[in-house]
Design a protein around this motif. Structure first.
Motif, PDB file in Angstrom:
ATOM      1  N   ASP A   1       0.867  -1.173   0.000  1.00 57.63           N
ATOM      2  CA  ASP A   1       0.000   0.000   0.000  1.00 57.63           C
ATOM      3  C   ASP A   1       0.905   1.225   0.000  1.00 57.63           C
ATOM      4  OD1 ASP A   1      -2.358  -1.420   0.074  1.00 57.63           O
ATOM      5  OD2 ASP A   1      -2.539  -1.341   2.258  1.00 57.63           O
ATOM      6  N   GLN A   2       0.432   2.298  -0.640  1.00 61.85           N
ATOM      7  CA  GLN A   2       1.297   3.476  -0.774  1.00 61.85           C
ATOM      8  C   GLN A   2       1.648   4.106   0.572  1.00 61.85           C
ATOM      9  OE1 GLN A   2      -0.654   6.191  -3.381  1.00 61.85           O
ATOM     10  NE2 GLN A   2      -2.051   6.968  -1.832  1.00 61.85           N
ATOM     11  N   ASN A   3       0.769   4.020   1.568  1.00 58.62           N
ATOM     12  CA  ASN A   3       1.113   4.606   2.860  1.00 58.62           C
ATOM     13  C   ASN A   3       2.213   3.806   3.554  1.00 58.62           C
ATOM     14  OD1 ASN A   3      -0.761   2.483   3.388  1.00 58.62           O
ATOM     15  ND2 ASN A   3      -1.289   3.407   5.346  1.00 58.62           N
ATOM     16  N   ILE A   4       2.228   2.491   3.387  1.00 59.01           N
ATOM     17  CA  ILE A   4       3.292   1.661   3.967  1.00 59.01           C
ATOM     18  C   ILE A   4       4.616   1.949   3.247  1.00 59.01           C
ATOM     19  CG2 ILE A   4       4.099  -0.701   4.383  1.00 59.01           C
ATOM     20  CD1 ILE A   4       1.684   0.063   6.098  1.00 59.01           C
ATOM     21  N   ALA A   5       4.581   2.027   1.935  1.00 58.08           N
ATOM     22  CA  ALA A   5       5.790   2.331   1.162  1.00 58.08           C
ATOM     23  C   ALA A   5       6.305   3.722   1.517  1.00 58.08           C
ATOM     24  CB  ALA A   5       5.507   2.228  -0.335  1.00 58.08           C
ATOM     25  N   GLY A   6       5.384   4.690   1.681  1.00 62.15           N
ATOM     26  CA  GLY A   6       5.787   6.038   2.078  1.00 62.15           C
ATOM     27  C   GLY A   6       6.470   6.047   3.434  1.00 62.15           C
ATOM     28  N   LEU A   7       5.926   5.297   4.382  1.00 60.45           N
ATOM     29  CA  LEU A   7       6.530   5.181   5.710  1.00 60.45           C
ATOM     30  C   LEU A   7       7.922   4.559   5.608  1.00 60.45           C
ATOM     31  CD1 LEU A   7       5.041   4.039   8.999  1.00 60.45           C
ATOM     32  CD2 LEU A   7       6.819   2.627   8.004  1.00 60.45           C
ATOM     33  N   LEU A   8       8.040   3.486   4.827  1.00 58.37           N
ATOM     34  CA  LEU A   8       9.319   2.786   4.709  1.00 58.37           C
ATOM     35  C   LEU A   8      10.410   3.642   4.068  1.00 58.37           C
ATOM     36  CD1 LEU A   8       8.094  -0.788   3.722  1.00 58.37           C
ATOM     37  CD2 LEU A   8       9.037  -0.043   5.918  1.00 58.37           C
TER      38      LEU A   8
ATOM     39  N   ALA B   1       3.346   9.977   6.719  1.00 59.44           N
ATOM     40  CA  ALA B   1       3.359   9.121   5.530  1.00 59.44           C
ATOM     41  C   ALA B   1       2.404   7.950   5.729  1.00 59.44           C
ATOM     42  CB  ALA B   1       4.777   8.624   5.244  1.00 59.44           C
ATOM     43  N   TYR B   2       2.403   7.355   6.905  1.00 56.72           N
ATOM     44  CA  TYR B   2       1.501   6.231   7.170  1.00 56.72           C
ATOM     45  C   TYR B   2       0.038   6.651   7.093  1.00 56.72           C
ATOM     46  CZ  TYR B   2      -0.698   2.237   9.364  1.00 56.72           C
ATOM     47  OH  TYR B   2      -1.506   1.164   9.612  1.00 56.72           O
ATOM     48  N   GLN B   3      -0.247   7.894   7.481  1.00 57.57           N
ATOM     49  CA  GLN B   3      -1.614   8.416   7.412  1.00 57.57           C
ATOM     50  C   GLN B   3      -2.008   8.798   5.985  1.00 57.57           C
ATOM     51  OE1 GLN B   3      -1.385  11.635  10.228  1.00 57.57           O
ATOM     52  NE2 GLN B   3      -2.018  10.334  11.934  1.00 57.57           N
ATOM     53  N   GLY B   4      -1.082   8.675   5.053  1.00 60.13           N
ATOM     54  CA  GLY B   4      -1.371   8.988   3.656  1.00 60.13           C
ATOM     55  C   GLY B   4      -1.346  10.478   3.367  1.00 60.13           C
ATOM     56  N   GLN B   5      -0.623  11.240   4.183  1.00 62.71           N
ATOM     57  CA  GLN B   5      -0.581  12.690   4.005  1.00 62.71           C
ATOM     58  C   GLN B   5       0.665  13.124   3.252  1.00 62.71           C
ATOM     59  OE1 GLN B   5      -1.063  14.771   7.682  1.00 62.71           O
ATOM     60  NE2 GLN B   5      -3.032  13.832   8.112  1.00 62.71           N
ATOM     61  N   TRP B   6       0.448  14.153   2.415  1.00 59.99           N
ATOM     62  CA  TRP B   6       1.540  14.819   1.709  1.00 59.99           C
ATOM     63  C   TRP B   6       2.044  15.870   2.690  1.00 59.99           C
ATOM     64  CZ3 TRP B   6       2.996  14.903  -3.696  1.00 59.99           C
ATOM     65  CH2 TRP B   6       3.818  15.957  -4.051  1.00 59.99           C
ATOM     66  N   PHE B   7       3.005  15.497   3.526  1.00 60.72           N
ATOM     67  CA  PHE B   7       3.539  16.412   4.528  1.00 60.72           C
ATOM     68  C   PHE B   7       4.838  16.970   3.992  1.00 60.72           C
ATOM     69  CE2 PHE B   7       5.771  17.496   8.479  1.00 60.72           C
ATOM     70  CZ  PHE B   7       4.798  18.267   9.089  1.00 60.72           C
TER      71      PHE B   7
END
Length: 125
Positions: free
Chosen positions: A26-33, A105-111
């Motif tokens: 999932d994109q939020n997991i990849a973003g977190l990683l 990133a896990y929350q799916g936010q563009w921070f």
């Protein structure tokens, strides 16, 4: 262009699964990683992910932030006494920022961080 704290819309992956990336995550997991090991995982996800802007943004931001922190640490350690004190403060602030970036990133936010986030966003275009 999205502002700070806004959620990214789910990316329609090649398999048709919402929010999936080329890695199958999932994109939020990849973003977190992307942030877990700083520039190392940032580079890995930048190389693996060709289409998902969310993951690519977080990978680039992770790389740029990690490099900036390393350079700042090196420069501060060149200053006797005061540099070590400032480096300790920067290290603590970096830890807090790292946790915030992982959560966002896990929350799916563009921070988007000031300056560094702008640099990452420009590289996406």
């Amino acid at each position: 262009m999205m502002g700070e704290g806004e959620s990214f819309e789910r990316h329609e992956g090649p398999t048709g699964t919402k929010g999936k990336t080329e890695t199958g995550l999932d994109q939020n997991i990849a973003g977190l990683l992307c942030y877990v090991l700083g520039f190392i995982t940032g580079i890995i996800f930048l190389l693996l992910e060709k289409n998902n802007r969310f993951v690519r943004f977080h990978a680039l931001q992770s790389i740029f932030l990690s490099v900036a922190i390393v350079i700042l640490n090196i420069l501060l350690n060149l200053i006797p006494v005061l540099g070590v004190l400032l480096d300790s403060i920067i290290s603590l602030a970096s830890l807090v920022l790292w946790i915030v970036l992982l959560v966002k990133a896990y929350q799916g936010q563009w921070f988007k961080l000031p300056i560094i986030g702008d640099m990452a966003e420009k590289q996406l275009k």
